[in-house]
Scaffold this motif. Structure first.
Motif, mmCIF file in Angstrom:
data_model
loop_
_atom_site.group_PDB
_atom_site.id
_atom_site.type_symbol
_atom_site.label_atom_id
_atom_site.label_comp_id
_atom_site.label_asym_id
_atom_site.label_seq_id
_atom_site.Cartn_x
_atom_site.Cartn_y
_atom_site.Cartn_z
ATOM 1 N N PRO A 1 0.814 -1.227 0.000
ATOM 2 C CA PRO A 1 0.000 0.000 0.000
ATOM 3 C C PRO A 1 0.842 1.269 0.000
ATOM 4 O O PRO A 1 0.563 2.205 -0.763
ATOM 5 C CB PRO A 1 -0.823 -0.117 1.286
ATOM 6 N N LEU A 2 1.868 1.299 0.841
ATOM 7 C CA LEU A 2 2.694 2.509 0.912
ATOM 8 C C LEU A 2 3.469 2.708 -0.383
ATOM 9 O O LEU A 2 3.666 3.849 -0.827
ATOM 10 C CB LEU A 2 3.653 2.432 2.098
ATOM 11 N N SER B 1 4.316 6.043 -5.254
ATOM 12 C CA SER B 1 4.370 6.241 -6.698
ATOM 13 C C SER B 1 3.268 7.173 -7.191
ATOM 14 O O SER B 1 3.474 7.955 -8.114
ATOM 15 C CB SER B 1 4.275 4.886 -7.416
ATOM 16 N N ALA B 2 2.098 7.104 -6.566
ATOM 17 C CA ALA B 2 1.015 8.023 -6.943
ATOM 18 C C ALA B 2 1.412 9.465 -6.653
ATOM 19 O O ALA B 2 1.125 10.376 -7.438
ATOM 20 C CB ALA B 2 -0.267 7.658 -6.190
ATOM 21 N N ILE B 3 2.083 9.683 -5.531
ATOM 22 C CA ILE B 3 2.540 11.024 -5.162
ATOM 23 C C ILE B 3 3.597 11.525 -6.146
ATOM 24 O O ILE B 3 3.547 12.655 -6.633
ATOM 25 C CB ILE B 3 3.125 11.020 -3.729
ATOM 26 N N ILE B 4 4.580 10.684 -6.459
ATOM 27 C CA ILE B 4 5.690 11.084 -7.324
ATOM 28 C C ILE B 4 5.261 11.203 -8.777
ATOM 29 O O ILE B 4 5.633 12.157 -9.481
ATOM 30 C CB ILE B 4 6.852 10.075 -7.192
ATOM 31 N N GLU C 1 17.792 7.287 -5.380
ATOM 32 C CA GLU C 1 17.474 5.888 -5.675
ATOM 33 C C GLU C 1 16.006 5.593 -5.388
ATOM 34 O O GLU C 1 15.308 4.946 -6.180
ATOM 35 C CB GLU C 1 18.374 4.958 -4.856
ATOM 36 N N LYS C 2 15.523 6.100 -4.262
ATOM 37 C CA LYS C 2 14.112 5.877 -3.901
ATOM 38 C C LYS C 2 13.181 6.661 -4.825
ATOM 39 O O LYS C 2 12.120 6.174 -5.209
ATOM 40 C CB LYS C 2 13.877 6.276 -2.444
ATOM 41 N N VAL C 3 13.586 7.866 -5.214
ATOM 42 C CA VAL C 3 12.775 8.664 -6.137
ATOM 43 C C VAL C 3 12.610 7.936 -7.467
ATOM 44 O O VAL C 3 11.493 7.807 -7.997
ATOM 45 C CB VAL C 3 13.403 10.056 -6.374
ATOM 46 N N TYR C 4 13.729 7.438 -8.033
ATOM 47 C CA TYR C 4 13.657 6.751 -9.318
ATOM 48 C C TYR C 4 12.847 5.466 -9.215
ATOM 49 O O TYR C 4 12.122 5.088 -10.144
ATOM 50 C CB TYR C 4 15.061 6.450 -9.838
ATOM 51 N N SER C 5 12.960 4.780 -8.084
ATOM 52 C CA SER C 5 12.179 3.559 -7.883
ATOM 53 C C SER C 5 10.687 3.857 -7.933
ATOM 54 O O SER C 5 9.910 3.148 -8.582
ATOM 55 C CB SER C 5 12.548 2.919 -6.543
ATOM 56 N N ALA C 6 10.255 4.929 -7.255
ATOM 57 C CA ALA C 6 8.838 5.308 -7.240
ATOM 58 C C ALA C 6 8.407 5.851 -8.604
ATOM 59 O O ALA C 6 7.263 5.638 -9.032
ATOM 60 C CB ALA C 6 8.583 6.345 -6.156
ATOM 61 N N LEU C 7 9.317 6.536 -9.272
ATOM 62 C CA LEU C 7 8.986 7.166 -10.547
ATOM 63 C C LEU C 7 8.719 6.142 -11.643
ATOM 64 O O LEU C 7 7.833 6.325 -12.480
ATOM 65 C CB LEU C 7 10.122 8.100 -10.965
ATOM 66 N N TYR C 8 9.472 5.041 -11.623
ATOM 67 C CA TYR C 8 9.358 4.064 -12.696
ATOM 68 C C TYR C 8 8.591 2.807 -12.273
ATOM 69 O O TYR C 8 8.471 1.861 -13.033
ATOM 70 C CB TYR C 8 10.742 3.682 -13.202
ATOM 71 N N ARG C 9 8.042 2.807 -11.062
ATOM 72 C CA ARG C 9 7.228 1.683 -10.608
ATOM 73 C C ARG C 9 5.868 1.719 -11.300
ATOM 74 O O ARG C 9 5.226 2.758 -11.390
ATOM 75 C CB ARG C 9 7.049 1.743 -9.099
ATOM 76 N N GLU C 10 5.432 0.591 -11.798
ATOM 77 C CA GLU C 10 4.123 0.531 -12.455
ATOM 78 C C GLU C 10 3.035 0.436 -11.398
ATOM 79 O O GLU C 10 3.079 -0.426 -10.518
ATOM 80 C CB GLU C 10 4.058 -0.681 -13.389
ATOM 81 N N ILE C 11 2.064 1.322 -11.485
ATOM 82 C CA ILE C 11 0.963 1.291 -10.502
ATOM 83 C C ILE C 11 -0.379 1.194 -11.217
ATOM 84 O O ILE C 11 -0.494 1.399 -12.383
ATOM 85 C CB ILE C 11 0.991 2.538 -9.582
#
Length: 485
Positions: free
Chosen positions: A364-365, A370-373, A475-485
């Motif tokens: 969930p988090l 990713s929705a935020i970013i 690293e965390k920003v890019y992970s959230a940015l390119y994560r498929e949601i």
């Protein structure tokens, strides 16, 4: 880069170009010109990829919708962009801006091709064309292929103000104290559970004193939730408000103890970001319940007056909380305009339910981050802060460093004020007149609080460091940015 991030960066670049070259969109002289890149507020379909606002004397003069295409969308994308740009004119925008790649593998001059089409079949349509390429430094090179003259163009439109509503920044307006995963989860879960075919009011027993404090001819449920309508959205809000915030446990205003009024300080059924209960109307000396009870003990108001004041406070807080939740969920892509959850909203709720109703960890988090970013475009905000920091520290790496005895500290207030100024004056992504000059509140306080909670800022005693400014966990920003949601 993602489509949305590229669209945001391109829009800010074009806002800067138009600021320095206003003849690209008008032949008239504009007094106190201010141009900035923004995004649509809560609005109706079709949805623009961005908005560029042109202001004269701090009042909106022109709004230009942006349609952005990436290379991987294919050459057919330039024709769909042409159709979408005309739909934005119908929606009520004064003009539109098409941004397409400078070349495709199958076409080496799409900008000129699109210009030729427009000049042939719709010469007078206020549609600008810009092309872009990404250079070796991963920066955008942008060229104007078609200019317009809005001062001489008129377009027939069914213009309705809220159809082209915008916010003052490209990223979502998120509020401290209202942008909490658990709050969003419970609201979306309420929306998910309500039966559209049989809308029913929530079941709650109000104290007689509170009912008597509601103005005549008002339904207590609708007044105290500040939701007077009977739409699906209104029913969802009333169920959420009277389940998680105002309920039989939190409703009492005071108790009596040896002739003295005592505040009823029950928490709501929502959680803040550290997992602790969230409180409404109580907790601090200036909280509504505390202030009212103090007046009762001072004999400055009667009990009847106390309940009247309490009822108004409930109504007003319902309004502000609903505005915060609606706008935030909409801008991070979790609800539709009518209040129904989107596919991402449902995915978030389902993940929370599978996670034992926990929205503050695990899948969930990750969805929320990713929705935020991505949808909330806090990724673009981080990008702009990084650009501003590079400019600030280029000539003076130790700017804002303060030596106190043997300890070196960082003047974060001055740093953030300078970042805000660069985002407004140079990068063109903040509405200039909205800056909080002279106000004690730090710039970007809500954004930094949310980014810090989600771990996008490095942990430590101080999130600001010499030479780099805001210490971002890329690293965390890019992970959230390119994560498929």
């Amino acid at each position: 880069m993602s489509h949305d991030l590229l669209a945001s960066i391109s829009s800010s670049e074009i806002a800067s170009i138009l600021t320095s070259q206003p003849t690209l969109f008008t032949s008239e002289k504009i007094n106190n010109l201010s141009i900035y890149a923004s995004r649509e507020g809560k609005t109706s379909w079709p949805f623009a990829d961005g908005v560029i606002v042109v202001e004269e004397n701090a009042a909106s003069k022109y709004k230009l919708a942006v349609e952005f295409k990436r290379v991987n969308e294919g050459i057919h994308g330039i024709l769909t962009a042409l159709g979408q740009s005309q739909a934005y004119l119908k929606k009520g925008y004064h003009g539109t801006i098409i941004i397409i790649p400078a070349e495709y593998s199958t076409h080496n001059a799409p900008g000129e091709y699109l210009k030729d089409i427009l000049d042939l079949v719709a010469e007078n349509l206020p549609i600008m064309i810009f092309t872009y390429s990404i250079n070796n430094e991963s920066e955008l090179d942008i060229t104007c292929n078609r200019s317009i003259n809005l001062s001489k163009m008129t377009i027939e439109s069914t213009r309705i103000t809220n159809q082209t509503s915008t916010i003052s920044t490209q990223w979502a307006h998120l509020r401290e104290g209202s942008t909490e995963p658990d709050t969003f989860y419970r609201y979306l879960q309420t929306a998910k559970r309500i039966d559209l075919t049989e809308l029913k009011e929530p079941n709650i027993q109000f104290p007689d004193e509170l009912i008597n404090a509601v103005p005549n001819d008002y339904c207590p449920l609708k007044y105290l939730s500040n939701a007077p309508g009977d739409t699906y959205h209104d029913f969802v809000w009333r169920h959420f408000w009277f389940t998680y915030v105002i309920n039989e446990r939190t409703l009492p205003l005071f108790t009596m103890n040896n002739g003295e009024y005592k505040v009823c300080n029950a928490s709501s059924s929502l959680l803040i970001n550290n997992g602790s209960p969230k409180y409404f109307f109580v907790g601090k000396s200036n909280s509504p319940k505390n202030k009212i009870v103090k007046k009762l003990n001072d004999d400055s108001i009667t009990e009847e007056q106390a309940w009247l004041e309490y009822a108004r406070n409930i109504k007003d807080r319902a309004h502000s909380f609903r505005e915060d939740i609606d706008s935030s969920l909409y801008h991070i892509g979790m609800i539709h305009e009518d209040g129904k959850p989107t596919s991402i909203g449902y995915k978030f709720v389902d993940a929370c339910e599978r996670n034992r109703n926990d929205s503050l960890s695990g899948t969930p988090l990750a969805i929320f981050e990713s929705a935020i970013i991505q949808n909330g475009e806090l990724g673009a905000f981080i990008h702009y802060v990084s650009l501003a920091s590079q400019k600030i520290f280029r000539d003076n790496p130790l700017k804002y460093s303060v030596i106190e005895e043997e300890y070196r500290s960082f003047d974060s207030n001055s740093y953030l004020q300078d970042v805000e100024k660069i985002l407004a004056d140079d990068i063109k992504v903040i509405r200039k007149v909205s800056l909080r000059g002279g106000v004690s509140r730090k710039p970007f306080q809500a954004e930094l609080a949310i980014l810090g909670f989600l771990g996008f800022l490095k942990k430590g005693r101080n999130r600001f460091k010499p030479v780099i400014g805001l210490d971002i966990d890329w690293e965390k920003v890019y992970s959230a940015l390119y994560r498929e949601i």
